[in-house]
Write a protein that holds these residues in place. Sequence first.
Motif, PDB file in Angstrom:
ATOM      1  N   THR A   1      43.522  -3.398  53.247  1.00 25.19           N
ATOM      2  CA  THR A   1      42.702  -3.508  54.457  1.00 25.19           C
ATOM      3  C   THR A   1      41.306  -4.061  54.204  1.00 25.19           C
ATOM      4  O   THR A   1      40.703  -4.650  55.091  1.00 25.19           O
ATOM      5  CB  THR A   1      42.564  -2.134  55.163  1.00 25.19           C
ATOM      6  OG1 THR A   1      41.928  -1.222  54.274  1.00 25.19           O
ATOM      7  CG2 THR A   1      43.916  -1.617  55.611  1.00 25.19           C
ATOM      8  N   THR A   2      40.783  -3.859  53.005  1.00 26.36           N
ATOM      9  CA  THR A   2      39.401  -4.232  52.728  1.00 26.36           C
ATOM     10  C   THR A   2      39.272  -5.396  51.763  1.00 26.36           C
ATOM     11  O   THR A   2      38.468  -6.298  51.980  1.00 26.36           O
ATOM     12  CB  THR A   2      38.630  -3.017  52.165  1.00 26.36           C
ATOM     13  OG1 THR A   2      38.762  -1.939  53.090  1.00 26.36           O
ATOM     14  CG2 THR A   2      37.164  -3.322  51.963  1.00 26.36           C
TER      15      THR A   2
ATOM     16  N   PHE B   1      41.013  -2.202  39.717  1.00 25.72           N
ATOM     17  CA  PHE B   1      40.927  -1.952  41.163  1.00 25.72           C
ATOM     18  C   PHE B   1      40.455  -0.529  41.438  1.00 25.72           C
ATOM     19  O   PHE B   1      39.674  -0.294  42.358  1.00 25.72           O
ATOM     20  CB  PHE B   1      42.271  -2.199  41.850  1.00 25.72           C
ATOM     21  CG  PHE B   1      42.597  -3.656  42.071  1.00 25.72           C
ATOM     22  CD1 PHE B   1      41.639  -4.551  42.534  1.00 25.72           C
ATOM     23  CD2 PHE B   1      43.872  -4.134  41.830  1.00 25.72           C
ATOM     24  CE1 PHE B   1      41.943  -5.885  42.759  1.00 25.72           C
ATOM     25  CE2 PHE B   1      44.192  -5.467  42.049  1.00 25.72           C
ATOM     26  CZ  PHE B   1      43.223  -6.350  42.521  1.00 25.72           C
ATOM     27  N   THR B   2      40.914   0.425  40.642  1.00 22.67           N
ATOM     28  CA  THR B   2      40.489   1.814  40.823  1.00 22.67           C
ATOM     29  C   THR B   2      38.988   1.947  40.576  1.00 22.67           C
ATOM     30  O   THR B   2      38.270   2.587  41.361  1.00 22.67           O
ATOM     31  CB  THR B   2      41.277   2.753  39.888  1.00 22.67           C
ATOM     32  OG1 THR B   2      42.661   2.669  40.222  1.00 22.67           O
ATOM     33  CG2 THR B   2      40.806   4.190  40.014  1.00 22.67           C
ATOM     34  N   ALA B   3      38.493   1.347  39.504  1.00 30.28           N
ATOM     35  CA  ALA B   3      37.054   1.419  39.204  1.00 30.28           C
ATOM     36  C   ALA B   3      36.240   0.759  40.315  1.00 30.28           C
ATOM     37  O   ALA B   3      35.211   1.286  40.748  1.00 30.28           O
ATOM     38  CB  ALA B   3      36.778   0.742  37.861  1.00 30.28           C
ATOM     39  N   CYS B   4      36.711  -0.371  40.802  1.00 32.87           N
ATOM     40  CA  CYS B   4      36.005  -1.076  41.870  1.00 32.87           C
ATOM     41  C   CYS B   4      36.006  -0.250  43.164  1.00 32.87           C
ATOM     42  O   CYS B   4      35.007  -0.199  43.882  1.00 32.87           O
ATOM     43  CB  CYS B   4      36.662  -2.439  42.087  1.00 32.87           C
ATOM     44  SG  CYS B   4      35.644  -3.592  43.009  1.00 32.87           S
ATOM     45  N   HIS B   5      37.124   0.401  43.439  1.00 39.19           N
ATOM     46  CA  HIS B   5      37.220   1.247  44.625  1.00 39.19           C
ATOM     47  C   HIS B   5      36.258   2.433  44.544  1.00 39.19           C
ATOM     48  O   HIS B   5      35.574   2.762  45.511  1.00 39.19           O
ATOM     49  CB  HIS B   5      38.661   1.743  44.798  1.00 39.19           C
ATOM     50  CG  HIS B   5      38.857   2.599  45.998  1.00 39.19           C
ATOM     51  ND1 HIS B   5      39.527   3.795  45.948  1.00 39.19           N
ATOM     52  CD2 HIS B   5      38.478   2.447  47.289  1.00 39.19           C
ATOM     53  CE1 HIS B   5      39.549   4.341  47.149  1.00 39.19           C
ATOM     54  NE2 HIS B   5      38.919   3.544  47.976  1.00 39.19           N
TER      55      HIS B   5
ATOM     56  N   GLY C   1      23.235  -1.484  49.033  1.00 32.80           N
ATOM     57  CA  GLY C   1      24.412  -0.900  48.379  1.00 32.80           C
ATOM     58  C   GLY C   1      25.588  -1.857  48.276  1.00 32.80           C
ATOM     59  O   GLY C   1      26.183  -2.018  47.212  1.00 32.80           O
ATOM     60  N   LEU C   2      25.948  -2.509  49.378  1.00 37.65           N
ATOM     61  CA  LEU C   2      27.095  -3.417  49.342  1.00 37.65           C
ATOM     62  C   LEU C   2      26.799  -4.684  48.551  1.00 37.65           C
ATOM     63  O   LEU C   2      27.681  -5.243  47.903  1.00 37.65           O
ATOM     64  CB  LEU C   2      27.559  -3.766  50.754  1.00 37.65           C
ATOM     65  CG  LEU C   2      28.347  -2.650  51.437  1.00 37.65           C
ATOM     66  CD1 LEU C   2      28.729  -3.053  52.854  1.00 37.65           C
ATOM     67  CD2 LEU C   2      29.585  -2.285  50.637  1.00 37.65           C
ATOM     68  N   SER C   3      25.574  -5.118  48.589  1.00 33.42           N
ATOM     69  CA  SER C   3      25.202  -6.286  47.789  1.00 33.42           C
ATOM     70  C   SER C   3      25.353  -5.967  46.301  1.00 33.42           C
ATOM     71  O   SER C   3      25.880  -6.776  45.525  1.00 33.42           O
ATOM     72  CB  SER C   3      23.764  -6.699  48.101  1.00 33.42           C
ATOM     73  OG  SER C   3      23.394  -7.801  47.317  1.00 33.42           O
ATOM     74  N   VAL C   4      24.928  -4.806  45.899  1.00 27.54           N
ATOM     75  CA  VAL C   4      25.064  -4.361  44.512  1.00 27.54           C
ATOM     76  C   VAL C   4      26.541  -4.263  44.146  1.00 27.54           C
ATOM     77  O   VAL C   4      26.948  -4.674  43.064  1.00 27.54           O
ATOM     78  CB  VAL C   4      24.343  -3.009  44.296  1.00 27.54           C
ATOM     79  CG1 VAL C   4      24.702  -2.391  42.954  1.00 27.54           C
ATOM     80  CG2 VAL C   4      22.835  -3.200  44.431  1.00 27.54           C
TER      81      VAL C   4
ATOM     82  N   LEU D   1      32.680  -6.108  42.294  1.00 30.62           N
ATOM     83  CA  LEU D   1      33.762  -6.952  42.793  1.00 30.62           C
ATOM     84  C   LEU D   1      33.802  -8.318  42.110  1.00 30.62           C
ATOM     85  O   LEU D   1      34.857  -8.729  41.618  1.00 30.62           O
ATOM     86  CB  LEU D   1      33.653  -7.140  44.310  1.00 30.62           C
ATOM     87  CG  LEU D   1      34.767  -8.003  44.904  1.00 30.62           C
ATOM     88  CD1 LEU D   1      36.096  -7.275  44.846  1.00 30.62           C
ATOM     89  CD2 LEU D   1      34.432  -8.423  46.322  1.00 30.62           C
ATOM     90  N   ASP D   2      32.697  -9.029  42.090  1.00 29.11           N
ATOM     91  CA  ASP D   2      32.700 -10.386  41.531  1.00 29.11           C
ATOM     92  C   ASP D   2      33.134 -10.417  40.066  1.00 29.11           C
ATOM     93  O   ASP D   2      34.037 -11.178  39.709  1.00 29.11           O
ATOM     94  CB  ASP D   2      31.344 -11.059  41.719  1.00 29.11           C
ATOM     95  CG  ASP D   2      31.040 -11.346  43.191  1.00 29.11           C
ATOM     96  OD1 ASP D   2      31.973 -11.275  44.017  1.00 29.11           O
ATOM     97  OD2 ASP D   2      29.878 -11.633  43.507  1.00 29.11           O
ATOM     98  N   PRO D   3      32.567  -9.580  39.194  1.00 28.17           N
ATOM     99  CA  PRO D   3      33.029  -9.598  37.801  1.00 28.17           C
ATOM    100  C   PRO D   3      34.495  -9.166  37.660  1.00 28.17           C
ATOM    101  O   PRO D   3      35.232  -9.695  36.841  1.00 28.17           O
ATOM    102  CB  PRO D   3      32.108  -8.618  37.075  1.00 28.17           C
ATOM    103  CG  PRO D   3      30.966  -8.385  37.975  1.00 28.17           C
ATOM    104  CD  PRO D   3      31.409  -8.699  39.361  1.00 28.17           C
ATOM    105  N   MET D   4      34.923  -8.196  38.489  1.00 29.71           N
ATOM    106  CA  MET D   4      36.306  -7.734  38.404  1.00 29.71           C
ATOM    107  C   MET D   4      37.275  -8.844  38.775  1.00 29.71           C
ATOM    108  O   MET D   4      38.265  -9.081  38.082  1.00 29.71           O
ATOM    109  CB  MET D   4      36.536  -6.528  39.309  1.00 29.71           C
ATOM    110  CG  MET D   4      37.950  -5.998  39.183  1.00 29.71           C
ATOM    111  SD  MET D   4      38.560  -5.145  40.643  1.00 29.71           S
ATOM    112  CE  MET D   4      38.425  -6.367  41.915  1.00 29.71           C
ATOM    113  N   LEU D   5      36.996  -9.573  39.858  1.00 28.84           N
ATOM    114  CA  LEU D   5      37.891 -10.656  40.261  1.00 28.84           C
ATOM    115  C   LEU D   5      37.927 -11.771  39.216  1.00 28.84           C
ATOM    116  O   LEU D   5      38.984 -12.339  38.951  1.00 28.84           O
ATOM    117  CB  LEU D   5      37.485 -11.207  41.629  1.00 28.84           C
ATOM    118  CG  LEU D   5      37.781 -10.291  42.821  1.00 28.84           C
ATOM    119  CD1 LEU D   5      37.275 -10.922  44.111  1.00 28.84           C
ATOM    120  CD2 LEU D   5      39.265  -9.959  42.912  1.00 28.84           C
TER     121      LEU D   5
END
Length: 135
Positions: A27-28, A58-62, A75-78, A84-88
């Motif tokens: 969903t997100t 994905f778990t760590a990012c969540h 917060g969301l920018s951080v 998110l960006d490094p994980m992807l």
Amino acid sequence: MQAGSGEKKKPEPPVWDPAELVRWLETTVFPVYLRPIGRPGMHWCSRWWAHAEAWARFTACHRAWQELVAEPGIGLSVWHRDHLDPMLKELLGENGPFAACTPRSHTDPTRARHVQPPPYDAEEIPQEQPSRRGR
């Protein structure tokens, strides 16, 4: 230490719920952040859930998202910049867990990717740190 002495109680670690993680991804993350696959250097797997590294990342990012989404201001920018960006980049990259997969086919990440074992030097591994004399 007694209650009220100024020491904060450690928060309980979150319970890992794979169904909640999948809901969040579906969903997100997936509808918003996945790029068109097929670009050079980007790999996706039709069975992403079969990769332990994908679950871990994905778990760590969540978990980071759960904490940072409630933060006012940046917060969301951080979360985007630091999580998110490094994980992807790691997941979708040339050396990521999906590198041998395609959007339509899965390659078992535990299957060896070589035909014969790599050659190893027959010399025994020393059990002690070599001396620095003579260097």
